[in-house]
Design an enzyme around this catalytic site. Structure first.
Site, PDB file in Angstrom:
ATOM      1  N   ARG A 142       0.718  -1.322   0.170  1.00  0.00           N
ATOM      2  CA  ARG A 142      -0.019  -0.082   0.125  1.00  0.00           C
ATOM      3  C   ARG A 142       0.991   1.202  -0.030  1.00  0.00           C
ATOM      4  O   ARG A 142       0.506   2.112  -0.650  1.00  0.00           O
ATOM      5  CB  ARG A 142      -0.846   0.060   1.224  1.00  0.00           C
ATOM      6  N   THR A 143       1.835   1.327   0.892  1.00  0.00           N
ATOM      7  CA  THR A 143       2.679   2.790   1.017  1.00  0.00           C
ATOM      8  C   THR A 143       3.212   2.880  -0.161  1.00  0.00           C
ATOM      9  O   THR A 143       3.064   3.786  -0.889  1.00  0.00           O
ATOM     10  CB  THR A 143       3.560   2.595   2.214  1.00  0.00           C
ATOM     11  N   LYS A 148      26.210  -4.346  -3.144  1.00  0.00           N
ATOM     12  CA  LYS A 148      27.823  -4.360  -3.498  1.00  0.00           C
ATOM     13  C   LYS A 148      28.253  -3.407  -2.228  1.00  0.00           C
ATOM     14  O   LYS A 148      29.477  -3.511  -1.869  1.00  0.00           O
ATOM     15  CB  LYS A 148      28.157  -3.740  -4.366  1.00  0.00           C
ATOM     16  N   ARG A 194      11.807   3.931   2.591  1.00  0.00           N
ATOM     17  CA  ARG A 194      11.299   2.771   3.719  1.00  0.00           C
ATOM     18  C   ARG A 194      12.615   2.143   3.982  1.00  0.00           C
ATOM     19  O   ARG A 194      13.213   1.738   3.276  1.00  0.00           O
ATOM     20  CB  ARG A 194      10.123   1.997   3.140  1.00  0.00           C
ATOM     21  N   HIS A 228       5.737   6.126  11.313  1.00  0.00           N
ATOM     22  CA  HIS A 228       5.287   6.104   9.989  1.00  0.00           C
ATOM     23  C   HIS A 228       4.536   7.174   9.751  1.00  0.00           C
ATOM     24  O   HIS A 228       3.132   6.959   9.748  1.00  0.00           O
ATOM     25  CB  HIS A 228       4.597   4.636   9.941  1.00  0.00           C
TER      26      HIS A 228
HETATM   27  C1  NCD Z   1       2.349  -1.023   8.060  1.00  0.00           C
HETATM   28  C2  NCD Z   1       3.749  -0.917   8.112  1.00  0.00           C
HETATM   29  O1  NCD Z   1       4.418  -1.106   7.174  1.00  0.00           O
HETATM   30  O2  NCD Z   1       4.298  -0.416   9.072  1.00  0.00           O
HETATM   31  N1  NCD Z   1       1.779  -1.170   6.694  1.00  0.00           N
HETATM   32  C3  NCD Z   1       1.491  -0.087   5.925  1.00  0.00           C
HETATM   33  O3  NCD Z   1       2.533   0.733   5.850  1.00  0.00           O
HETATM   34  N2  NCD Z   1       0.278  -0.044   5.555  1.00  0.00           N
HETATM   35  C4  NCD Z   1       1.788  -2.026   9.172  1.00  0.00           C
HETATM   36  C5  NCD Z   1       2.493  -3.488   8.876  1.00  0.00           C
HETATM   37  O4  NCD Z   1       3.326  -3.879   8.085  1.00  0.00           O
HETATM   38  O5  NCD Z   1       1.978  -4.232   9.873  1.00  0.00           O
END
Ligand code: NCD
Length: 316
Positions: free
Chosen positions: A64-65, A93, A114, A142
């Protein structure tokens, strides 16, 4: 409720932690997100970020993100470069995060990152002149998920304040609940934390809530907590963050939201989840009016459109 808000300037700003934002700034972002909804749905078109490039650097799995950021940039008329598999980059590397970020800085106008390590996004921001958006740093924070969670509550409940909100699940390693607990405290909601004993909310987050005037309740009794809840925010157990598999096996499957449990809930309870869901919400719940998690996932697009347009500097 959406207020008339004085114009704020976010151009060039990094989005690393929700703690870097005031309530006024959060309200401003949320009102901007509301305007993005028809564009996020494809009902209207815009190219306010035409010619701009987003670097989407995902060193950890994401559905999703990553995709909602990419959809957001495309819906704004911009382009996306990047990777979802770091093993296909020079990290393999031995290149440092700092050097990888320096490259993104010279190839694009905004960077979304991320990373499994807490603090990685903050570090990335030090090596980039263009804005860096934290898409999740380990068990840390987040912020963009937090904003879409707030947006969802605002749309569904018409206000964030005065709701009774239950955060359920892995509160120790879940970065979404770390950001959300802080932000909800800023709005003065009631908070109840429900988790297995060894996955309780970290003390420093509880302290942050207290400093904002909110005293969270703690319980392992979900049946009791759900009775007065307006919002139930469920999270999965973050298997990948457990230092030892035994510990994970002890807690897996210890809580589950199903229709039987929901008999005790308020009629207008909404259930949220950042997703992915594993076993913590029974699929039978999806058909009930309580289930908001798929709508919540869509809200990632307008909220991330708002954030990208604000930090890159495109006017709608
Ligand atoms: C979450 C995350 O990556 O922290 N998911 C997200 O970003 N929608 C929650 C999770 O992975 O449980």
């Amino acid at each position: 409720m959406f207020f008339f808000l004085i114009k704020m300037n976010f151009k060039g700003k990094d989005i690393i932690s929700i703690k870097d934002f005031s309530k006024k700034e959060i309200n401003y972002i949320l009102s901007h997100s509301k305007k993005m909804v028809p564009y996020a749905k494809g009902e209207r078109c815009t190219d306010i970020l035409k010619g701009k490039v987003l670097s989407s650097f995902f060193f950890e799995p994401s559905t999703r993100t990553r995709l909602s950021f990419e959809s957001a940039m495309n819906r704004l008329g911009g382009r996306v470069i990047g990777f979802a598999d770091p093993t296909a980059t020079s990290q393999k590397k031995g290149e440092s995060l700092a050097d990888t970020i320096r490259m993104a800085d010279s190839y694009s106008d905004v960077i979304v990152v991320r990373h499994p390590q807490e603090g990685a996004a903050r570090l990335a921001a030090e090596f980039a002149d263009v804005p860096v958006l934290n898409a999740g740093d380990g068990a840390g924070r987040h912020p963009t998920q937090c904003l879409l969670d707030l947006f969802t509550i605002l749309i569904e409940k018409k206000k964030i304040e005065k709701n009774n909100i239950v955060l359920l699940g892995d509160l120790k390693y879940g970065r979404t609940v770390h950001s959300l607990a802080y932000a909800l405290s800023l709005f003065g909601t009631e908070l109840t934390f429900v988790s297995p004993e060894n996955l309780k909310m970290p003390k420093e987050i509880v302290q942050e809530c207290r400093e904002l005037g909110v005293e969270p309740k703690h319980t392992s009794n979900l049946e009791k907590a759900i009775k007065d809840a307006d919002v139930l925010y469920v999270t999965r157990i973050q298997r990948e963050r457990f230092p030892d598999a035994e510990e994970y096996n002890r807690v897996v499957g210890t809580y589950r939201v199903d229709n039987d449990l929901l008999k005790q809930a308020k009629e207008n309870l909404i259930i949220m989840h950042p997703l992915p869901r594993i076993t913590e919400i029974h699929p039978e719940v999806d058909k009930t009016p309580h289930a908001l998690y798929f709508k919540q996932a869509f809200n990632g697009v307008p909220v991330r459109m708002a954030l990208l347009s604000l930090v890159v500097g495109g006017k709608l």
